[in-house]
Design an enzyme around this catalytic site. Structure first.
Site, PDB file in Angstrom:
ATOM      1  CE1 TYR A   2      -5.351  -5.628   0.140  1.00  0.00           C
ATOM      2  CE2 TYR A   2      -7.407  -6.015  -1.008  1.00  0.00           C
ATOM      3  CZ  TYR A   2      -6.036  -5.856  -1.028  1.00  0.00           C
ATOM      4  OH  TYR A   2      -5.342  -5.915  -2.218  1.00  0.00           O
ATOM      5  CD  GLU A   5      -1.892 -11.544   2.325  1.00  0.00           C
ATOM      6  OE1 GLU A   5      -1.184 -11.844   1.342  1.00  0.00           O
ATOM      7  OE2 GLU A   5      -1.947 -10.386   2.788  1.00  0.00           O
ATOM      8  CG  ASN A  13      -2.420  -1.458  -6.957  1.00  0.00           C
ATOM      9  OD1 ASN A  13      -3.258  -2.375  -6.957  1.00  0.00           O
ATOM     10  ND2 ASN A  13      -1.895  -0.982  -5.839  1.00  0.00           N
ATOM     11  CE  LYS A  56      -4.431  -5.470  -5.637  1.00  0.00           C
ATOM     12  NZ  LYS A  56      -4.221  -4.113  -5.096  1.00  0.00           N
ATOM     13  CG  HIS A  74      -2.377  -8.932  -2.674  1.00  0.00           C
ATOM     14  ND1 HIS A  74      -2.281  -8.018  -1.655  1.00  0.00           N
ATOM     15  CD2 HIS A  74      -2.063 -10.141  -2.128  1.00  0.00           C
ATOM     16  CE1 HIS A  74      -1.945  -8.651  -0.531  1.00  0.00           C
ATOM     17  NE2 HIS A  74      -1.810  -9.938  -0.804  1.00  0.00           N
TER      18      HIS A  74
HETATM   19  N1  LIG Z   1      -4.867   6.002  -1.068  1.00  0.00           N
HETATM   20  C1  LIG Z   1      -5.484   4.988  -1.670  1.00  0.00           C
HETATM   21  N2  LIG Z   1      -6.577   5.183  -2.453  1.00  0.00           N
HETATM   22  C2  LIG Z   1      -7.203   4.173  -3.073  1.00  0.00           C
HETATM   23  N3  LIG Z   1      -6.820   2.874  -2.976  1.00  0.00           N
HETATM   24  C3  LIG Z   1      -5.734   2.620  -2.216  1.00  0.00           C
HETATM   25  C4  LIG Z   1      -5.017   3.657  -1.523  1.00  0.00           C
HETATM   26  N4  LIG Z   1      -3.998   3.090  -0.850  1.00  0.00           N
HETATM   27  C5  LIG Z   1      -4.082   1.775  -1.106  1.00  0.00           C
HETATM   28  N5  LIG Z   1      -5.118   1.494  -1.920  1.00  0.00           N
HETATM   29  C6  LIG Z   1      -5.527   0.179  -2.439  1.00  0.00           C
HETATM   30  O1  LIG Z   1      -5.493  -0.743  -1.378  1.00  0.00           O
HETATM   31  C7  LIG Z   1      -4.578  -1.779  -1.700  1.00  0.00           C
HETATM   32  C8  LIG Z   1      -3.967  -2.277  -0.422  1.00  0.00           C
HETATM   33  O2  LIG Z   1      -3.155  -1.261   0.140  1.00  0.00           O
HETATM   34  P1  LIG Z   1      -1.773  -1.598   0.831  1.00  0.00           P
HETATM   35  O3  LIG Z   1      -1.421  -0.436   1.664  1.00  0.00           O
HETATM   36  O4  LIG Z   1      -1.845  -2.949   1.448  1.00  0.00           O
HETATM   37  O5  LIG Z   1      -0.793  -1.597  -0.432  1.00  0.00           O
HETATM   38  P2  LIG Z   1      -0.016  -2.818  -1.084  1.00  0.00           P
HETATM   39  O6  LIG Z   1       0.428  -3.755  -0.022  1.00  0.00           O
HETATM   40  O7  LIG Z   1       1.001  -2.266  -2.011  1.00  0.00           O
HETATM   41  O8  LIG Z   1      -1.136  -3.469  -1.996  1.00  0.00           O
HETATM   42  P3  LIG Z   1      -1.702  -4.959  -1.908  1.00  0.00           P
HETATM   43  O9  LIG Z   1      -1.993  -5.272  -0.451  1.00  0.00           O
HETATM   44  O10 LIG Z   1      -2.946  -4.935  -2.756  1.00  0.00           O
HETATM   45  O11 LIG Z   1      -0.606  -5.817  -2.443  1.00  0.00           O
HETATM   46  C9  LIG Z   1      -3.607  -1.135  -2.673  1.00  0.00           C
HETATM   47  O12 LIG Z   1      -2.936  -2.052  -3.484  1.00  0.00           O
HETATM   48  C10 LIG Z   1      -4.520  -0.270  -3.485  1.00  0.00           C
HETATM   49  O13 LIG Z   1      -5.206  -1.021  -4.475  1.00  0.00           O
HETATM   50 MG   LIG Z   2      -0.900  -4.791   1.224  1.00  0.00          MG
END
Ligand SMILES: Nc1ncnc2c1ncn2[C@@H]1O[C@H](COP(=O)(O)OP(=O)(O)OP(=O)(O)O)[C@@H](O)[C@H]1O
Ligand SMILES: [Mg+2]
Length: 181
Positions: free
Chosen positions: A81, A158, A144, A41, A147
């Site tokens: 997303y 994707e 974080n 990211k 992805h």
């Molecule tokens: N509560 C939250 N507050 C802020 N940002 C969040 C929160 N939950 C998720 N995100 C952001 O949205 C992204 C996508 O959420 P998801 O639930 O898909 O988690 P993930 O699958 O672990 O992450 P990614 O899809 O980015 O790999 C997260 O990686 C994070 O950057």
């Molecule tokens: Mg995810």
């Protein structure tokens, strides 16, 4: 006529060989060869963590089949997303993800989708164990750094969203016989 038929047959056999090998290996291990979409990211790219993340997937033994540095559009990120569009953090997430370059990658290997998620750690860095990417390199959920696709189905969607078919390379890893039984 016979010569051109033989040439055609040789061509078809050559083209099919890598696929046959993949099928054979999958059967042999009773686990599937998969592809997953991994992205560093904008925070990971800005913090010079791209090399560290690539290194972890390389060291594991997975095969890189596509990689590019991209400035993503909000439109593409809204698609990427889409499942999260109703959540309160969605606008901020899309804005953040389009705020700088993303290193988009496709990695291939047996069970790579699930394994990559384990290597990444949990969505929330404070739930992530040391030794995982998020456990080692970040603090907040909104920063974080990586992805990874969460299922084979998402991975296929994707990969198609981020890469053109011709950008995904089929090649044989020289180390394959030392990584797989
Ligand atoms: N509560 C939250 N507050 C802020 N940002 C969040 C929160 N939950 C998720 N995100 C952001 O949205 C992204 C996508 O959420 P998801 O639930 O898909 O988690 P993930 O699958 O672990 O992450 P990614 O899809 O980015 O790999 C997260 O990686 C994070 O950057
Ligand atoms: Mg995810």
């Amino acid at each position: 006529m016979l010569a051109s038929l033989a040439a055609l047959l040789a061509y078809v056999v050559t083209r099919l060989t890598p696929n046959l090998q993949t099928v054979y290996k999958s059967t042999n291990n009773s686990m599937a060869t998969e592809r997953t979409f991994i992205a560093v990211k904008p925070d990971g790219v800005q913090r010079n963590l791209s090399g560290e993340i690539i290194k972890r997937f390389e060291n594991k033994g997975f095969k890189l089949v596509a990689m590019k540095l991209v400035m993503s559009t909000e439109e593409q990120l809204k698609q990427h997303y889409a499942d999260l569009s109703a959540l309160p953090f969605f606008p901020g997430l899309v804005k953040f993800m389009s705020s700088g370059p993303i290193l988009a990658m496709c990695w291939e290997g047996t069970n790579v989708v699930k394994t990559a998620r384990i290597m990444m750690g949990e969505t929330k860095p404070f739930d992530s164990k040391p030794g995982t990417i998020r456990g080692d390199y970040c603090i907040e959920v909104g920063r974080n750094i990586i992805h990874g696709s969460d299922s084979v189905e998402s991975a296929n969607k994707e990969i198609a969203l981020w890469f053109k078919p011709e950008e995904l390379l089929s090649w044989t890893q020289a180390t394959q016989a030392w990584i797989y039984e």
